[in-house]
Design a protein around this motif. Structure first.
Motif, PDB file in Angstrom:
ATOM      1  N   LYS A 178      10.664  -0.824  -8.288  1.00 16.92           N
ATOM      2  CA  LYS A 178      11.247   0.476  -7.966  1.00 16.92           C
ATOM      3  C   LYS A 178      10.488   1.131  -6.803  1.00 16.92           C
ATOM      4  O   LYS A 178      11.109   1.678  -5.890  1.00 16.92           O
ATOM      5  CB  LYS A 178      11.202   1.371  -9.210  1.00 16.92           C
ATOM      6  CG  LYS A 178      11.951   2.656  -9.082  1.00 16.92           C
ATOM      7  CD  LYS A 178      11.961   3.375 -10.420  1.00 16.92           C
ATOM      8  CE  LYS A 178      12.583   4.745 -10.275  1.00 16.92           C
ATOM      9  NZ  LYS A 178      12.513   5.493 -11.535  1.00 16.92           N
ATOM     10  N   ALA A 179       9.162   1.041  -6.825  1.00 15.99           N
ATOM     11  CA  ALA A 179       8.349   1.617  -5.750  1.00 15.99           C
ATOM     12  C   ALA A 179       8.581   0.881  -4.433  1.00 15.99           C
ATOM     13  O   ALA A 179       8.703   1.505  -3.372  1.00 15.99           O
ATOM     14  CB  ALA A 179       6.876   1.578  -6.136  1.00 15.99           C
ATOM     15  N   ILE A 180       8.664  -0.436  -4.495  1.00 12.77           N
ATOM     16  CA  ILE A 180       8.909  -1.238  -3.281  1.00 12.77           C
ATOM     17  C   ILE A 180      10.300  -0.934  -2.730  1.00 12.77           C
ATOM     18  O   ILE A 180      10.480  -0.765  -1.526  1.00 12.77           O
ATOM     19  CB  ILE A 180       8.748  -2.739  -3.577  1.00 12.77           C
ATOM     20  CG1 ILE A 180       7.286  -3.063  -3.911  1.00 12.77           C
ATOM     21  CG2 ILE A 180       9.230  -3.589  -2.394  1.00 12.77           C
ATOM     22  CD1 ILE A 180       7.088  -4.446  -4.512  1.00 12.77           C
ATOM     23  N   ALA A 181      11.283  -0.858  -3.625  1.00 14.72           N
ATOM     24  CA  ALA A 181      12.656  -0.560  -3.198  1.00 14.72           C
ATOM     25  C   ALA A 181      12.720   0.799  -2.514  1.00 14.72           C
ATOM     26  O   ALA A 181      13.379   0.955  -1.483  1.00 14.72           O
ATOM     27  CB  ALA A 181      13.596  -0.598  -4.404  1.00 14.72           C
ATOM     28  N   GLU A 218       0.821  -1.208   0.000  1.00 19.06           N
ATOM     29  CA  GLU A 218       0.000   0.000   0.000  1.00 19.06           C
ATOM     30  C   GLU A 218       0.854   1.256   0.000  1.00 19.06           C
ATOM     31  O   GLU A 218       0.563   2.217  -0.701  1.00 19.06           O
ATOM     32  CB  GLU A 218      -0.966  -0.023   1.183  1.00 19.06           C
ATOM     33  CG  GLU A 218      -2.053  -1.066   1.013  1.00 19.06           C
ATOM     34  CD  GLU A 218      -2.935  -1.245   2.226  1.00 19.06           C
ATOM     35  OE1 GLU A 218      -2.611  -0.732   3.322  1.00 19.06           O
ATOM     36  OE2 GLU A 218      -3.974  -1.925   2.076  1.00 19.06           O
ATOM     37  N   LYS A 219       1.930   1.278   0.777  1.00 19.33           N
ATOM     38  CA  LYS A 219       2.835   2.422   0.829  1.00 19.33           C
ATOM     39  C   LYS A 219       3.540   2.607  -0.513  1.00 19.33           C
ATOM     40  O   LYS A 219       3.949   3.717  -0.857  1.00 19.33           O
ATOM     41  CB  LYS A 219       3.856   2.198   1.952  1.00 19.33           C
ATOM     42  CG  LYS A 219       4.499   3.442   2.439  1.00 19.33           C
ATOM     43  CD  LYS A 219       3.537   4.277   3.245  1.00 19.33           C
ATOM     44  CE  LYS A 219       4.265   5.298   4.073  1.00 19.33           C
ATOM     45  NZ  LYS A 219       3.502   6.484   4.355  1.00 19.33           N
ATOM     46  N   SER A 220       3.654   1.537  -1.283  1.00 18.95           N
ATOM     47  CA  SER A 220       4.298   1.582  -2.596  1.00 18.95           C
ATOM     48  C   SER A 220       3.309   1.914  -3.708  1.00 18.95           C
ATOM     49  O   SER A 220       3.668   1.902  -4.887  1.00 18.95           O
ATOM     50  CB  SER A 220       4.972   0.239  -2.899  1.00 18.95           C
ATOM     51  OG  SER A 220       5.937  -0.062  -1.918  1.00 18.95           O
ATOM     52  N   GLY A 221       2.050   2.173  -3.329  1.00 19.43           N
ATOM     53  CA  GLY A 221       1.035   2.527  -4.323  1.00 19.43           C
ATOM     54  C   GLY A 221       0.451   1.343  -5.060  1.00 19.43           C
ATOM     55  O   GLY A 221      -0.054   1.478  -6.179  1.00 19.43           O
ATOM     56  N   MET A 222       0.502   0.182  -4.445  1.00 22.24           N
ATOM     57  CA  MET A 222       0.008  -1.041  -5.072  1.00 22.24           C
ATOM     58  C   MET A 222      -1.196  -1.567  -4.291  1.00 22.24           C
ATOM     59  O   MET A 222      -1.448  -1.117  -3.170  1.00 22.24           O
ATOM     60  CB  MET A 222       1.129  -2.091  -5.076  1.00 22.24           C
ATOM     61  CG  MET A 222       2.394  -1.598  -5.753  1.00 22.24           C
ATOM     62  SD  MET A 222       3.857  -2.574  -5.350  1.00 22.24           S
ATOM     63  CE  MET A 222       3.436  -4.136  -6.036  1.00 22.24           C
ATOM     64  N   SER A 223      -1.897  -2.520  -4.867  1.00 19.35           N
ATOM     65  CA  SER A 223      -3.003  -3.134  -4.137  1.00 19.35           C
ATOM     66  C   SER A 223      -2.433  -3.923  -2.956  1.00 19.35           C
ATOM     67  O   SER A 223      -1.276  -4.346  -2.976  1.00 19.35           O
ATOM     68  CB  SER A 223      -3.816  -4.063  -5.046  1.00 19.35           C
ATOM     69  OG  SER A 223      -3.070  -5.221  -5.376  1.00 19.35           O
TER      70      SER A 223
END
Length: 108
Positions: free
Chosen positions: A47-50, A23-28
């Protein structure tokens, strides 16, 4: 170790569930769990998770064994999970820290 296992281990070390990291990475909320079921993560997702976990994409994919943390993080970046001693900083404490760093001002 798989990409999923690296993400899972890092999340645990930092005191977060996979759902919180997603969720913090902008994903479901269940996106990361699919990586354990054979779905190959897209580069933008990695990249978002990293960024959220404060490591490099290369670390998540196993291309390097060092985390290569960024040297500069914007404290106002809500996409970065701030931690202290491996635990997340509560939002009210983070706001106090921001105010102190601004010299006691409340402006953003």
């Amino acid at each position: 170790m798989t990409t999923f296992e690296r993400i899972k281990n890092l999340s645990k070390e930092k005191g977060f569930s996979l759902k919180q990291v997603a969720e913090k990475s902008g994903m479901s909320s269940n996106a990361i769990y699919r990586y354990n079921q054979g779905v190959k993560p897209k580069y933008d997702s990695l990249k978002a998770i990293a960024k959220t976990l404060n490591v490099s994409v290369e670390y998540l994919t196993g291309e390097t064994s060092t985390t290569s943390k960024p040297t500069k993080v914007d404290i106002d970046d809500d996409d970065v999970i701030m931690t202290f001693e491996g635990r997340p900083i509560p939002p009210e404490d983070l706001e106090l820290m921001k105010r102190l760093l601004r010299g006691g001002r409340n402006d953003k």
